[in-house]
Design an enzyme around this catalytic site. Structure first.
Site, PDB file in Angstrom:
ATOM      1  N   ASN A  11       0.696  -5.783  -2.644  1.00 15.06           N
ATOM      2  CA  ASN A  11       2.096  -5.374  -2.681  1.00 15.06           C
ATOM      3  C   ASN A  11       2.594  -4.767  -1.369  1.00 15.06           C
ATOM      4  O   ASN A  11       3.779  -4.779  -1.089  1.00 15.06           O
ATOM      5  CB  ASN A  11       2.302  -4.355  -3.807  1.00 15.06           C
ATOM      6  CG  ASN A  11       3.409  -4.775  -4.752  1.00 15.06           C
ATOM      7  OD1 ASN A  11       3.833  -5.916  -4.761  1.00 15.06           O
ATOM      8  ND2 ASN A  11       3.877  -3.838  -5.558  1.00 15.06           N
ATOM      9  N   ARG A  12       1.681  -4.214  -0.591  1.00 15.14           N
ATOM     10  CA  ARG A  12       2.109  -3.527   0.629  1.00 15.14           C
ATOM     11  C   ARG A  12       0.967  -3.487   1.631  1.00 15.14           C
ATOM     12  O   ARG A  12      -0.168  -3.854   1.330  1.00 15.14           O
ATOM     13  CB  ARG A  12       2.583  -2.103   0.305  1.00 15.14           C
ATOM     14  CG  ARG A  12       1.518  -1.242  -0.345  1.00 15.14           C
ATOM     15  CD  ARG A  12       2.053   0.124  -0.721  1.00 15.14           C
ATOM     16  NE  ARG A  12       0.999   0.968  -1.281  1.00 15.14           N
ATOM     17  CZ  ARG A  12       1.147   2.250  -1.576  1.00 15.14           C
ATOM     18  NH1 ARG A  12       2.308   2.842  -1.359  1.00 15.14           N
ATOM     19  NH2 ARG A  12       0.146   2.941  -2.083  1.00 15.14           N
ATOM     20  N   GLY A  13       1.283  -3.033   2.836  1.00 21.60           N
ATOM     21  CA  GLY A  13       0.276  -2.798   3.850  1.00 21.60           C
ATOM     22  C   GLY A  13      -0.528  -4.026   4.219  1.00 21.60           C
ATOM     23  O   GLY A  13       0.002  -5.126   4.379  1.00 21.60           O
ATOM     24  N   ILE A  14      -1.842  -3.837   4.356  1.00 26.13           N
ATOM     25  CA  ILE A  14      -2.733  -4.924   4.748  1.00 26.13           C
ATOM     26  C   ILE A  14      -2.689  -6.050   3.726  1.00 26.13           C
ATOM     27  O   ILE A  14      -2.657  -7.233   4.093  1.00 26.13           O
ATOM     28  CB  ILE A  14      -4.170  -4.389   4.919  1.00 26.13           C
ATOM     29  CG1 ILE A  14      -4.242  -3.451   6.131  1.00 26.13           C
ATOM     30  CG2 ILE A  14      -5.161  -5.543   5.078  1.00 26.13           C
ATOM     31  CD1 ILE A  14      -5.552  -2.699   6.239  1.00 26.13           C
ATOM     32  N   ARG A  34       0.103  -2.895  -9.415  1.00 28.95           N
ATOM     33  CA  ARG A  34       0.005  -1.999 -10.562  1.00 28.95           C
ATOM     34  C   ARG A  34       1.388  -1.690 -11.095  1.00 28.95           C
ATOM     35  O   ARG A  34       2.308  -2.484 -10.922  1.00 28.95           O
ATOM     36  CB  ARG A  34      -0.761  -0.737 -10.160  1.00 28.95           C
ATOM     37  CG  ARG A  34      -2.210  -1.052  -9.761  1.00 28.95           C
ATOM     38  CD  ARG A  34      -3.000   0.179  -9.417  1.00 28.95           C
ATOM     39  NE  ARG A  34      -3.224   1.027 -10.567  1.00 28.95           N
ATOM     40  CZ  ARG A  34      -3.932   2.156 -10.526  1.00 28.95           C
ATOM     41  NH1 ARG A  34      -4.481   2.551  -9.394  1.00 28.95           N
ATOM     42  NH2 ARG A  34      -4.088   2.888 -11.614  1.00 28.95           N
ATOM     43  N   ASP A  53      -4.796  -3.329 -13.342  1.00 24.01           N
ATOM     44  CA  ASP A  53      -5.481  -2.111 -12.936  1.00 24.01           C
ATOM     45  C   ASP A  53      -6.946  -2.491 -12.796  1.00 24.01           C
ATOM     46  O   ASP A  53      -7.636  -2.735 -13.787  1.00 24.01           O
ATOM     47  CB  ASP A  53      -5.296  -1.027 -13.996  1.00 24.01           C
ATOM     48  CG  ASP A  53      -6.038   0.262 -13.652  1.00 24.01           C
ATOM     49  OD1 ASP A  53      -6.835   0.260 -12.680  1.00 24.01           O
ATOM     50  OD2 ASP A  53      -5.842   1.267 -14.360  1.00 24.01           O
ATOM     51  N   GLY A  82      -7.898   0.260  -2.144  1.00 23.94           N
ATOM     52  CA  GLY A  82      -8.304   1.470  -1.447  1.00 23.94           C
ATOM     53  C   GLY A  82      -7.413   2.654  -1.763  1.00 23.94           C
ATOM     54  O   GLY A  82      -6.193   2.565  -1.614  1.00 23.94           O
ATOM     55  N   TYR A 146     -14.295   8.805   0.386  1.00 29.13           N
ATOM     56  CA  TYR A 146     -13.766   7.542   0.905  1.00 29.13           C
ATOM     57  C   TYR A 146     -14.822   6.822   1.753  1.00 29.13           C
ATOM     58  O   TYR A 146     -15.043   5.616   1.610  1.00 29.13           O
ATOM     59  CB  TYR A 146     -12.515   7.826   1.735  1.00 29.13           C
ATOM     60  CG  TYR A 146     -11.814   6.598   2.264  1.00 29.13           C
ATOM     61  CD1 TYR A 146     -11.054   5.796   1.410  1.00 29.13           C
ATOM     62  CD2 TYR A 146     -11.885   6.254   3.611  1.00 29.13           C
ATOM     63  CE1 TYR A 146     -10.387   4.679   1.896  1.00 29.13           C
ATOM     64  CE2 TYR A 146     -11.222   5.140   4.094  1.00 29.13           C
ATOM     65  CZ  TYR A 146     -10.481   4.356   3.239  1.00 29.13           C
ATOM     66  OH  TYR A 146      -9.832   3.242   3.721  1.00 29.13           O
ATOM     67  N   LYS A 150     -16.501   3.134   1.004  1.00 26.44           N
ATOM     68  CA  LYS A 150     -16.328   2.025   1.938  1.00 26.44           C
ATOM     69  C   LYS A 150     -17.651   1.611   2.590  1.00 26.44           C
ATOM     70  O   LYS A 150     -17.864   0.436   2.895  1.00 26.44           O
ATOM     71  CB  LYS A 150     -15.291   2.401   3.007  1.00 26.44           C
ATOM     72  CG  LYS A 150     -13.870   2.549   2.456  1.00 26.44           C
ATOM     73  CD  LYS A 150     -13.355   1.246   1.863  1.00 26.44           C
ATOM     74  CE  LYS A 150     -11.888   1.293   1.530  1.00 26.44           C
ATOM     75  NZ  LYS A 150     -11.364   0.005   1.012  1.00 26.44           N
TER      76      LYS A 150
END
Length: 240
Positions: A11-14, A34, A53, A82, A146, A150
């Site tokens: 939906n957004r970003g990367i 989501r 989800d 993330g 985090y 990762k």
């Protein structure tokens, strides 16, 4: 040849830039979102929005079935989920730690397992790209949860690459540095400037740069690359 691509968190970003990158290559692209709702621009361009989800196994199974019904079995999976809950360890609750691992690592296991099952069944190979982080390589104060999630993706992805390589399935891990996304926007400006000061190229990354690397790893040109950790971070994790 058009492939069936599923991008998690598109939906957004990367993720958003990655959806566009695969659409520009003529692929059939689905992306999860989501409760915030799907980006209408991506749907207008022809991408399939799928409500999911990824921490819920039943929703993951339903999402794959929806994608399979619309565009065929998933041939390329991009696990881009993330979240962060940054705190120093002494102030971090167990919920802060486990919630980040559940979304960033355990959900990726769930997604990769389901995608691998369909790829093996189809007997035509496949591509799995896991989006990790430069933090997994170099560490970051306040991000033990985090970083653990990762870094776990790296060990998971490399082990999976050894398991499925004989089936023609490649598994690679991309480790972006600080990128111009909502996650970076939530950081104090002073902290952003500190991070940029450590980047050899002296700037923040663009989502399109990460997306281009992901699209390459999913391409025929990258068919002999598997188990690789590919930093796209301006050099900040160099030497780790």
């Amino acid at each position: 040849m058009s492939r069936s691509v599923l991008i998690i968190g598109g939906n957004r970003g990367i993720g958003h830039s990655t959806v566009r990158a695969f659409l520009e290559r003529g692929d059939k692209v689905a992306f999860t979102h989501r409760s915030s709702g799907a980006d209408p621009d991506l749907a207008y361009l022809g991408a399939l929005p799928v409500l999911c989800d990824i921490t819920d196994p039943e929703q993951v199974e339903s999402a794959f079935k929806e994608v399979e019904a619309d565009q065929g079995p998933v041939e390329v999976l991009v696990a881009n989920a993330g979240i962060t809950r940054d705190k120093l360890l002494l102030r971090m609750s167990e919920e802060d730690f486990t919630t980040v691992l559940e979304t960033n690592l355990i959900a990726s296991y769930r997604l990769a397992k389901r995608a691998t099952w369909s790829m093996v069944k189809a007997k035509q190979g496949g591509r799995i790209i896991l989006v990790s982080s430069a933090v997994a390589l170099k560490g970051e104060a306040g991000q033990t949860n985090y970083a653990a999630s990762k870094a776990g993706l790296i060990g998971f992805g490399r082990s999976l690459a050894r398991e499925v390589g004989s089936r023609g399935i490649t598994v690679n891990i991309v480790t972006p540095g600080l990128t111009d996304t909502a996650m970076a926007a939530a950081l104090p400006e002073t902290r952003v400037n500190e991070i940029i000061g450590d980047v050899p190229l002296g700037r923040i990354g663009r989502p399109e740069e990460i997306a281009a690397t992901i699209a390459f790893l999913a391409s025929e040109e990258a068919s002999y690359i598997t188990g690789a950790v590919v930093p796209v971070d301006g050099g900040i994790s160099m030497g780790h």
